[in-house]
Design a protein around this motif. Sequence first.
Motif, mmCIF file in Angstrom:
data_model
loop_
_atom_site.group_PDB
_atom_site.id
_atom_site.type_symbol
_atom_site.label_atom_id
_atom_site.label_comp_id
_atom_site.label_asym_id
_atom_site.label_seq_id
_atom_site.Cartn_x
_atom_site.Cartn_y
_atom_site.Cartn_z
ATOM 1 N N LEU A 1 0.816 -1.215 0.000
ATOM 2 C CA LEU A 1 0.000 0.000 0.000
ATOM 3 C C LEU A 1 0.852 1.268 0.000
ATOM 4 O O LEU A 1 0.686 2.150 -0.846
ATOM 5 C CB LEU A 1 -0.927 -0.008 1.217
ATOM 6 N N GLU A 2 1.776 1.370 0.945
ATOM 7 C CA GLU A 2 2.591 2.579 1.060
ATOM 8 C C GLU A 2 3.469 2.789 -0.172
ATOM 9 O O GLU A 2 3.608 3.919 -0.662
ATOM 10 C CB GLU A 2 3.466 2.491 2.316
ATOM 11 N N ALA A 3 4.037 1.722 -0.696
ATOM 12 C CA ALA A 3 4.914 1.833 -1.861
ATOM 13 C C ALA A 3 4.145 2.279 -3.103
ATOM 14 O O ALA A 3 4.660 3.071 -3.915
ATOM 15 C CB ALA A 3 5.611 0.498 -2.120
ATOM 16 N N ILE A 4 2.931 1.784 -3.256
ATOM 17 C CA ILE A 4 2.130 2.172 -4.419
ATOM 18 C C ILE A 4 1.780 3.657 -4.355
ATOM 19 O O ILE A 4 1.885 4.386 -5.359
ATOM 20 C CB ILE A 4 0.850 1.316 -4.507
ATOM 21 N N LEU A 5 1.371 4.140 -3.188
ATOM 22 C CA LEU A 5 1.034 5.557 -3.057
ATOM 23 C C LEU A 5 2.259 6.427 -3.326
ATOM 24 O O LEU A 5 2.159 7.459 -4.016
ATOM 25 C CB LEU A 5 0.480 5.843 -1.665
ATOM 26 N N ALA A 6 3.401 6.030 -2.792
ATOM 27 C CA ALA A 6 4.609 6.819 -3.011
ATOM 28 C C ALA A 6 4.989 6.846 -4.486
ATOM 29 O O ALA A 6 5.355 7.898 -5.035
ATOM 30 C CB ALA A 6 5.757 6.250 -2.175
ATOM 31 N N ALA A 7 4.916 5.700 -5.162
ATOM 32 C CA ALA A 7 5.272 5.634 -6.583
ATOM 33 C C ALA A 7 4.309 6.459 -7.422
ATOM 34 O O ALA A 7 4.722 7.162 -8.359
ATOM 35 C CB ALA A 7 5.268 4.180 -7.050
ATOM 36 N N ALA A 8 3.020 6.389 -7.107
ATOM 37 C CA ALA A 8 2.035 7.155 -7.865
ATOM 38 C C ALA A 8 2.254 8.649 -7.689
ATOM 39 O O ALA A 8 2.159 9.426 -8.656
ATOM 40 C CB ALA A 8 0.627 6.769 -7.422
ATOM 41 N N ALA A 9 2.554 9.081 -6.464
ATOM 42 C CA ALA A 9 2.817 10.497 -6.220
ATOM 43 C C ALA A 9 4.037 10.963 -7.001
ATOM 44 O O ALA A 9 4.040 12.047 -7.590
ATOM 45 C CB ALA A 9 3.012 10.737 -4.724
ATOM 46 N N THR A 10 5.080 10.148 -7.033
ATOM 47 C CA THR A 10 6.287 10.476 -7.785
ATOM 48 C C THR A 10 5.993 10.653 -9.272
ATOM 49 O O THR A 10 6.633 11.462 -9.954
ATOM 50 C CB THR A 10 7.345 9.373 -7.600
ATOM 51 N N HIS A 11 4.995 9.920 -9.769
ATOM 52 C CA HIS A 11 4.649 9.992 -11.191
ATOM 53 C C HIS A 11 3.540 11.006 -11.488
ATOM 54 O O HIS A 11 3.037 11.046 -12.615
ATOM 55 C CB HIS A 11 4.241 8.604 -11.698
ATOM 56 N N GLY A 12 3.151 11.803 -10.499
ATOM 57 C CA GLY A 12 2.244 12.911 -10.775
ATOM 58 C C GLY A 12 0.812 12.755 -10.323
ATOM 59 O O GLY A 12 -0.011 13.642 -10.589
ATOM 60 N N ALA A 13 0.465 11.656 -9.666
ATOM 61 C CA ALA A 13 -0.902 11.505 -9.175
ATOM 62 C C ALA A 13 -1.210 12.588 -8.143
ATOM 63 O O ALA A 13 -0.337 12.990 -7.371
ATOM 64 C CB ALA A 13 -1.098 10.126 -8.555
ATOM 65 N N ARG A 14 -2.447 13.050 -8.132
ATOM 66 C CA ARG A 14 -2.860 14.078 -7.179
ATOM 67 C C ARG A 14 -3.598 13.505 -5.977
ATOM 68 O O ARG A 14 -3.622 14.118 -4.906
ATOM 69 C CB ARG A 14 -3.774 15.097 -7.862
ATOM 70 N N ALA A 15 -4.219 12.356 -6.168
ATOM 71 C CA ALA A 15 -5.071 11.804 -5.120
ATOM 72 C C ALA A 15 -4.960 10.289 -5.122
ATOM 73 O O ALA A 15 -4.353 9.690 -6.021
ATOM 74 C CB ALA A 15 -6.527 12.240 -5.330
ATOM 75 N N ALA A 16 -5.559 9.664 -4.107
ATOM 76 C CA ALA A 16 -5.504 8.209 -3.998
ATOM 77 C C ALA A 16 -6.735 7.693 -3.271
ATOM 78 O O ALA A 16 -7.364 8.404 -2.473
ATOM 79 C CB ALA A 16 -4.239 7.766 -3.270
ATOM 80 N N ALA A 17 -7.061 6.442 -3.557
ATOM 81 C CA ALA A 17 -8.153 5.748 -2.872
ATOM 82 C C ALA A 17 -7.818 4.263 -2.869
ATOM 83 O O ALA A 17 -6.949 3.819 -3.617
ATOM 84 C CB ALA A 17 -9.487 5.999 -3.573
ATOM 85 N N TYR A 18 -8.507 3.502 -2.038
ATOM 86 C CA TYR A 18 -8.314 2.058 -2.044
ATOM 87 C C TYR A 18 -9.662 1.367 -1.911
ATOM 88 O O TYR A 18 -10.631 1.934 -1.382
ATOM 89 C CB TYR A 18 -7.368 1.610 -0.926
ATOM 90 N N ILE A 19 -9.725 0.138 -2.400
ATOM 91 C CA ILE A 19 -10.925 -0.702 -2.279
ATOM 92 C C ILE A 19 -10.475 -2.095 -1.866
ATOM 93 O O ILE A 19 -9.541 -2.652 -2.442
ATOM 94 C CB ILE A 19 -11.719 -0.769 -3.603
ATOM 95 N N MET A 20 -11.137 -2.634 -0.883
ATOM 96 C CA MET A 20 -10.810 -3.973 -0.408
ATOM 97 C C MET A 20 -11.323 -5.017 -1.405
ATOM 98 O O MET A 20 -12.306 -4.787 -2.117
ATOM 99 C CB MET A 20 -11.452 -4.216 0.959
ATOM 100 N N LEU A 21 -10.651 -6.150 -1.449
ATOM 101 C CA LEU A 21 -11.056 -7.253 -2.314
ATOM 102 C C LEU A 21 -12.515 -7.625 -2.063
ATOM 103 O O LEU A 21 -12.939 -7.800 -0.926
ATOM 104 C CB LEU A 21 -10.168 -8.469 -2.039
ATOM 105 N N ARG A 22 -13.276 -7.744 -3.152
ATOM 106 C CA ARG A 22 -14.673 -8.175 -3.080
ATOM 107 C C ARG A 22 -14.825 -9.466 -3.879
ATOM 108 O O ARG A 22 -14.317 -9.564 -4.993
ATOM 109 C CB ARG A 22 -15.598 -7.090 -3.653
#
Length: 361
Positions: A247-268
């Motif tokens: 989780l933390e690594a994905i958010l950090a990588a996305a921010a580095t690539h220009g993402a402005r926001a984030a959300a998550y959804i649990m497995l359904r």
Amino acid sequence: MFFSETLPLGLVPKARGSTSNATGRFERLARETFIDGWDAEVEESVLRTTTVDERVRKILTRNDSPDIPFDRSINPYRGCEHGCSYCFARPTHAYLGLSPGLDFETRLTRKPEAAQLLAREIAARGYEVAPIAIGTNTDPYQPIEARDRIMRGLLEVLAEHNHPVAITTKGTLIERDIDILKPMAAKGLVHVGISVTTLGSRLSRQLEPRAPVPARRLKTIRALSDAGIPVRVMVAPIIPALTDHELEAILAAAATHGARAAAYIMLRLPLEVAPLFEDWLATHVPDRAQRVMNRVREIRGGKANSAEFGTRMTGEGEWAELLHKRFEIALSRAGLSKRTPPLRTDLFAVPPKPGDQLSLF
């Protein structure tokens, strides 16, 4: 061709997310296949993707779910060639008399008149504008979009009407449409959610066999961001005991690539998805299979799935609460918001048709 719930040895398909083609839940009869040694081309028929046209009278789908922030959506395709083993949309194929297993990723339907229908519906008298969500069920930028261009046709209509749209995808083909999305973004009419489940290319290939690898999706976030298009990374789904540690690594990588926001959804795991996903676990990560399902049941009140509003997206219990706290901390550290800027609705206008009387004001 129909298959038994678990394909015979030698028929486990390559580059497909499901190892099963169990008959849909509405069918009276179940069909079973077996290898008799005579059909040398049976494996090729398993792998082939076919599409058929679906003629519909309306393209906008309405909903009143309290768990999602939109009341209308469009699904240009039924089924998805990305073949994500966890896809919550798989059970919808049963309504077509098809299997939520391999049929879902190999027997697709498309709506070739989608753009014309959309233009008619949003031009109708009494239509009240609000953001349209695209990609909430099956991916509008799955591989067949490169040929069919249905999504592009929809975007052309939306741009012409200055209509707001929210797009969710894991397909890098969205970069093709930056020429439409960039001017829309400048007007505050579009934002995009890019799904990233894992940063591991090997695990991604097993989970999402025909979707772009994670590193390529991060480049798409960068390309969209550089064009001024607001991007939110969707860590979806989070698979307990398999991908949650990323989780933390994905958010950090996305921010580095220009993402402005984030959300998550649990497995359904609704309906047929639960046994399909358990088959996937047993095939690809047998050493973790029991642990994953135990954790899933822990956050779903002892069941493989829960459809309760308010918790179906996040789960419940101590582990789910801990994950939410981790998300909040990681969000802050990465400098991300929970939401992209609100989309504008005040610019919406139906363009005049030839012969229409022009307004004096």
